[in-house]
Structure formats: structure tokens, C-alpha cells
Design a protein around this motif. Structure first.
Motif, short mmCIF file in Angstrom:
data_model
loop_
_atom_site.label_atom_id
_atom_site.label_comp_id
_atom_site.label_asym_id
_atom_site.label_seq_id
_atom_site.Cartn_x
_atom_site.Cartn_y
_atom_site.Cartn_z
N LEU A 102 0.56 -1.17 -0.14
CA LEU A 102 -0.05 0.06 0.29
C LEU A 102 1.14 1.43 0.05
CD1 LEU A 102 -2.87 -0.79 2.03
CD2 LEU A 102 -3.06 0.12 -0.19
N LEU A 127 -7.38 -3.19 -3.05
CA LEU A 127 -7.73 -4.19 -1.17
C LEU A 127 -8.12 -5.88 -1.45
CD1 LEU A 127 -8.66 -1.64 1.03
CD2 LEU A 127 -6.57 -2.65 0.70
N LEU A 303 -15.36 -5.95 2.40
CA LEU A 303 -13.73 -5.53 3.76
C LEU A 303 -14.34 -5.50 5.25
CD1 LEU A 303 -13.25 -2.45 1.53
CD2 LEU A 303 -12.37 -4.49 1.07
N LEU A 315 -4.57 3.24 4.85
CA LEU A 315 -6.18 3.66 4.04
C LEU A 315 -6.14 4.54 4.18
CD1 LEU A 315 -8.14 -0.43 4.94
CD2 LEU A 315 -5.90 0.98 2.70
#
Length: 722
Positions: A102, A127, A303, A315
Motif C-alpha cells: 500500500l 484491496l 472489506l 488506507l
């Protein structure tokens, strides 16, 4: 095991209390609440689990007997089809590798030139790719092959014990005795460790405890067979989900946009003071992602909040960029406008779809986004004091206690002055589901909420879809035409704004906790009675104008004080008389028209005793630390809830409530021989009466020091000293 007793002869009066105490000491539930022979309850249906018996009905008198025949349904577990599903095993997730992946992404560049919808899809797909790459999957069955507390080591010992027995076929053989002793020790240790962990985490994770209790229960509390519009019973999971979704969708309001009324403007600030935009701070997004509860379920985007919490720092940037793009363009991603609905049983017959409440399970990301917007709206409303003082729900400094204390102060002051008080308890029909969107948006602008904030809320409410998920099956998608989603973060605040002007034009007292509303007035003559009826008519006119509905059959009237000669405490709504009652539950507290609290004490006692019975049936490792944690978190709150409102003064009520804690302290075999006060000292507990007195002092301190939004001079006046 279900225990059914039929008592066909009347027992002596002196033995009745002993019989009742025996049932309660063993946590049995007696389900018959109506007379079965003349005016007496002689035929009993008793179970060791409160939800095992349902829909108990009277079939009339036996032929040749003066006893009534009873029928009921058993909610017992049966063999169900195993549902296999593949889930991510987050315990073995490679979080560090996901963080590195990420951190290597330039999200500003990735989202350049993309809409909010496309940015969200790109982010979600990335993701999902990381989950598939770094998180292993496991197959989970609806039916467990072993107890949830069983460890791998204990299971291996159990299999070894079986192998030894199959070899020697003799339970007294030294090899089997040794294997059995070792297996029993590991089983006991595994159960103890599991129950200790449950009790330790009970405040943060109640779901695991109740899952453990359900695994040991013999009662089936799932959604059973449902009755459709033709009266036929539906048992297939997919058909039940479709039937429930059809009912939940039928209550939506088809808003009439031809003649929308204009709300009175309540915001008087300047244009620059209107809430037109908000700042999306990356650090705030990170904090809210980190605060997600890992035991919550994921929404339709799949998620998990556990994953979002572990990756909160990485995130926060892409989420803030998507939210900012969504605000600027008034485009809300579709996944943020869909909900998976879980049916929650309320009361009544379990076969009726109308007895279930829809709870929306939405995306965890959109909950974070909503909370940022919610905080800005709440700050705006509180800064300009826009929400009326009659509203006590979802507001800082207000609570059920403040609502009920304000109400009782008004009622008792009138009764002490030899006046009477009539109270109308109002019940909105599907209040959160019926809020019309265009009328809500007008009220938002009347409260000074405009610009991109109002436009985003409009896009968030428009074109919403929902489906019901039940037993692994899902219904078809249905469009949501009205309402604020139950289970959302932003929904309660929007509802407060919508209902804020309910009492405009009325002169009687009114108190609200979200949609729970009561209208009350001192009535000493016919003119007061007429005024309260006129105010009730104005409230009904408000509901018609804003396309809300009252459930008249569930609205109640209670008369406090002495009956006035020539004046009946009767009121009407839409030409229909409202039922007059002697007791009513208001915000979880049972009130009676004589202002005594015995009914509520009995209700609290029953709830607390049932929860104590659940703990007693579930927990085998009765260590003081384990049981104390469970008792303080699950049982005692039923006995303490709003105690400042109903602190009992009759000895019989005080002793009744104390009996629950007395019964809890007797769960420890080594303490049973000690007096009650000594048992409390050994366990470090206060008596419940001492706790209620302490709660009263804390509430008084909060009022005097200004920690409560309710002004202290509403309850007290300062004595002038010479």
C-alpha cells in the motif's frame, strides 16, 4: 432439556412462594400468564430456557374438566443443512507485506481524472487483490465439527483416547486410563482458558460470549417458518429472505413532490456561518479507521473492519481522497448506497414478518465517511443551538435518564400540587423507514446545512438498494424510496433534524428521545383536556404534512393523579380513540399511574435473572474473576439501568432486586455458607441499594456542576442564607 409441569391441584398458599423461589433459583421460566382454571393459573408450562416455548395459546376447557387446554410451539434445534463458505483467516494475515504494498502506491496519481465511483472501484479491487495474495482462506461450515473452545492439542488427545480404546476395548486398561486422564485434563484446561478469555473481553466483544451460549443452547432462536400473504408457511431460507425484504420494502413512503411544505427557518446566522463544506483530514480518517471494532461484520463490499483497522495509516490517504472527490462531485459510490439487511425479532409471533425489525449492514468505509460528516453536522447544530431542548436522543449531555427525570419532575410537581397529568405516549409507524427524502433535504437547508454537504447527503439517500441475507441465502435487491438507514452513523442525526419541529404550535409539554415521544399536560378542568386534545391534533397534522404516520393502536394514554369528576381521560387520533392504560414502558422503564415502581422492579428482576441463568448454563469454569466480569457486564446493568429515575423505597422491591445478586453470590460453592454481607465483601461487591444511592449522588453532582445539559434549577432551587 425441556421441563413441562402440569399442576392440576391447588397447592397451599404457604408453599407457593417456595415453589416460585425454587423455579427462579434454578433459572426456570414459567410461560403461562393467564388463568387456566377460574381465576387461577394452575396449568404450567416450564422450560429451562426462556425462548424455547413460544406462541402459547388457550384452546378452551377440556371436555369434562374445568381446566383449559394449552398449546405451544417448541423452538428446539433440529438437523440443518451444512453451509460451506470460504472466509479469510485474518489470524494468519501477512499485514506487514500488505502495508509495504500500500505504501508503494501513489494514490493521487492513481485517482487522477477518475470519478468517485471509479476511484472507489479501483481502490476496492486493489484491496481485494491484497487480501487474496496475503491472507489465507479457510472453509467454514454452518455446523461445527468440534466445540468452539476445543484446542488442537486437546482434540489430538481425544482422538488418541479413542484410538487406545478401539485397540484394547477396555475402559479399565492402564493405557486407556492414562490417555483418558490426559485428554480430560487438556479438555478442562481448554474450556477454562476459553471461558477466561470470554470474560476478560466481555466489554469489547459480547458477540463471542453469546455465540458460545448459542452453541450450548438447546433452543433455536433463528428466524423460523414465516407466513406469507396467503397464510401459507414458508420454510426455505431464500423464500423467507424474499418475504422479509418484500415486507420491509412495503413500508417505504412514495413521497408526493407536488405540494411539499416549506419548513420554518430555524437557522438565523449569516451565509458564511452555514455549513456548506467540511475539511477532510487524513489524520481524522486514520483515527476513525483505527477505532473500528474488529468484531463487526463487513458490508456488501466484503472489506472487514479488522483489516481496515490494521491498515488504518496506509488506507487513510486513499479513503480521504475518494471522500473529497465524492463531496466535490456529489457522486456517492454504489457500494456506499447498498445495505445487507438482517432481520431482528421484536416481539409477538415469530411467524409474522411484521414482527421483525430491519437492521442495515453497510460498508465499514462509508461508516467512517459518515462519522466525519456527522461530527461536522452535530458541531453545527450544537454551536447554534438548533435542536430543541425537548429532544434527548443521540445528543451529548442528554440521555434516557435526563428525559425521564425531566418528565417525572413535571408530573410529580403537578401531582403534589393536587393537579392531574394526562400523558399521551406516541408511537410512530416505522419512523426511520418512512422519512421522505425531499422534505428532509428542505429541513436540512432550514437548519443551515447547504452546499456540497447537503448535495452529498442527497446523493447518499438517492437510489439506495437493499437485500435481506438469511441463513446464507440472499433475497433479490429492492430499491429504498424513503427513510434513513437503521444501522448507519448519519441516519440518527438526520432523523433528529427531521422531527425537530414536531411540537411547533403546541402548548403542552413534550419530550422526545429520537422517535419515542410523549405529550403531557396538567388537566384540572375541561379546558385543559380540550387543549391537550388540540395539541394532539396539531401533532397529527404535522405527521400528515410531512408524510409520517402514527400507529394509533400502539399509542397509549395514562392518567396520573386522582380521577376528575366529569372529565374522562380519553383522547382521539384521526377519529380513533387511544387506549387508556394503567402502566406503560417508556424508554425501558415501566411506569404505573400511581407512580410506584414495583412493576419496573419486577421487570428488571426478570431480565437480570434470565441473564444470570444464561451465564449459569453456559459457563462451567466458575472462577470468581470469570463470573464477576460476566455479572458486572451482563446482569447488573439490568438492575442499574436509569436507577436515578425509579430508585425503590418499598422494602419488598429493594429485597426483590437484591435477590438477583444474592443468587449470584451463591453460585460459588465455597461462599454459600457465609452471610450475604460477607459474601459481598469476599467478592468486592456493593449491595444494589448502595449502588443506587451512589448513582443518585453522581447524577446530582453532574446537574450541579453543569456536566448534564439539563439545567439543575429545573429540579432544585437554591436556599437564600441570611
Amino acid at each position: 432439556m425441556l421441563h413441562i409441569g402440569l399442576c392440576l391441584t391447588a397447592c397451599p398458599t404457604r408453599l407457593m412462594p417456595e415453589f416460585v423461589n425454587c423455579l427462579e433459583d434454578n433459572f426456570f421460566t414459567q410461560h403461562v400468564d393467564f388463568s387456566t382454571r377460574n381465576d387461577a393459573i394452575l396449568d404450567l408450562a416450564i422450560s429451562d430456557e426462556p425462548h424455547m416455548v413460544s406462541e402459547l395459546t388457550d384452546l378452551g376447557v377440556f371436555p369434562g374438566s374445568d381446566h383449559k387446554a394449552l398449546t405451544w410451539k417448541f423452538a428446539v434445534k433440529t438437523i440443518v443443512e451444512s453451509i460451506e463458505r470460504k472466509i479469510y483467516d485474518f489470524r494468519k494475515a501477512d499485514i506487514e507485506s500488505m502495508r509495504r504494498d500500500l505504501q508503494s502506491v501513489n494514490w493521487t496519481e492513481q485517482f487522477s481524472g477518475l470519478s468517485a465511483e471509479l476511484s472507489w472501484l479501483l481502490f476496492k479491487d486493489y484491496l481485494e487483490m491484497l487480501q487474496q495474495k496475503h491472507i489465507p482462506t479457510v472453509h467454514r461450515s454452518h455446523i461445527r465439527g468440534k466445540p468452539i473452545w476445543m484446542t488442537h492439542k486437546a482434540l489430538k488427545a481425544v482422538k488418541h483416547r479413542r484410538l487406545i480404546y478401539s485397540k484394547y476395548k477396555d475402559s479399565r486398561h492402564p493405557a486407556y486410563v492414562k490417555a483418558a486422564k490426559h485428554a480430560n485434563h487438556l479438555i478442562k484446561q481448554a474450556r477454562q482458558n476459553f471461558e477466561e478469555l470470554l470474560a476478560k473481553k466481555i466489554k469489547e466483544d459480547r458477540k463471542s460470549f453469546f455465540a458460545y451460549a448459542r452453541s450450548k443452547s438447546k433452543c433455536n432462536v433463528r428466524v423460523g417458518d414465516l407466513s406469507n400473504s396467503q397464510g401459507q408457511m414458508v420454510s426455505a431460507a431464500a423464500e423467507k429472505a424474499e418475504l422479509l425484504n418484500s415486507f420491509f420494502s412495503s413500508v417505504f413512503t412514495r413521497e408526493s413532490v407536488e405540494s411539499i411544505p416549506l419548513p420554518d427557518p430555524c437557522f438565523t446566522g449569516s451565509v458564511s456561518q452555514r455549513l456548506c463544506d467540511i475539511t477532510v483530514d487524513v489524520s481524522v480518517i486514520a483515527d476513525k479507521l483505527c477505532a473500528l471494532r474488529p468484531d463487526k461484520s463487513a458490508g456488501d463490499d466484503n472489506l472487514s473492519p479488522r483489516l481496515l483497522r490494521d491498515l488504518s495509516t496506509e488506507l487513510s490517504t486513499p479513503v480521504s481522497l475518494i471522500f473529497r472527490r465524492s463531496l466535490d462531485t456529489s457522486c456517492v459510490p454504489r457500494d456506499w448506497r447498498t445495505a445487507i439487511v438482517s432481520p431482528l425479532f421484536k416481539k409477538g409471533r415469530r411467524s409474522e414478518p411484521g414482527n421483525y425489525r430491519p437492521v442495515s449492514l453497510t460498508s465499514q468505509i462509508v461508516k467512517v465517511v459518515e462519522s466525519v460528516l456527522r461530527d461536522a453536522i452535530v458541531n453545527h447544530l450544537e454551536k447554534f443551538n438548533l435542536i430543541k431542548q425537548s429532544q434527548h436522543g443521540f445528543r451529548k449531555g442528554y440521555s434516557c435518564v435526563s428525559n425521564l427525570l425531566s418528565f417525572l419532575e413535571s408530573v410529580t410537581a403537578s401531582v403534589d400540587a393536587k393537579q392531574n397529568v394526562d400523558t399521551v405516549y406516541l408511537d410512530f409507524a416505522k419512523a426511520f423507514d418512512k422519512v421522505p427524502h425531499q422534505r428532509l433535504l428542505l429541513k436540512l437547508r432550514a437548519h443551515g446545512i447547504d452546499g456540497v454537504v447537503c448535495n452529498w447527503i442527497e446523493a447518499w439517500l438517492r437510489d439506495r438498494w437493499q437485500k435481506v441475507r438469511l441463513e446464507g441465502c440472499s433475497s433479490s435487491w429492492r430499491q429504498v424510496f424513503s427513510g434513513v438507514p437503521q444501522g448507519s452513523v448519519l441516519g440518527p442525526v438526520l432523523f433528529l433534524i427531521f422531527i425537530n419541529d414536531l411540537e411547533v404550535g403546541t402548548t403542552s409539554g413534550i419530550l422526545k428521545f429520537a422517535d419515542d415521544t410523549k405529550l403531557f399536560r396538567s388537566v384540572v378542568n375541561q379546558a385543559d383536556h380540550t387543549t391537550l386534545q388540540n395539541d394532539l391534533d396539531k401533532v397529527c397534522e404535522w405527521a400528515d404534512r410531512w408524510e409520517m404516520k402514527f400507529n394509533v393502536s400502539k399509542c397509549k394514554v395514562m392518567h396520573y393523579g386522582r380521577k376528575i369528576t366529569g372529565i374522562e381521560p380519553s383522547y382521539c387520533m384521526y377519529g380513533k380513540p387511544i387506549e387508556i392504560v394503567c402502566s406503560e414502558k417508556d424508554l425501558g422503564v415501566v411506569f404505573s399511574n400511581d407512580l410506584k415502581v414495583s412493576l419496573h422492579c419486577r421487570d428488571s428482576y426478570s431480565k437480570a435473572n434470565r441473564m444470570l441463568g444464561l451465564i449459569s448454563r453456559t459457563i462451567r469454569y466458575r472462577h470468581p474473576t470469570v463470573l464477576l466480569n460476566l455479572y458486572k457486564s451482563l446482569v447488573r446493568p439490568h438492575l442499574d439501568y436509569c436507577s436515578s429515575v425509579w430508585n425503590p423505597y418499598y422494602i419488598k422491591d429493594i429485597e426483590l432486586l437484591e435477590r438477583v445478586q444474592h443468587r449470584f453470590t451463591r453460585l460459588f460453592s465455597e461462599l454459600r455458607i457465609l452471610p450475604y454481607d460477607d459474601r459481598l465483601r469476599q467478592l468486592g461487591l456493593w449491595s444494589l441499594q448502595e449502588r443506587r444511592n451512589r448513582t443518585d449522588l453522581i447524577e446530582l453532582f453532574k446537574l450541579v456542576k453543569g456536566f448534564s445539559s439539563t439545567p439543575w434549577n429545573e429540579f432544585f432551587f437554591r436556599m437564600r442564607t441570611m
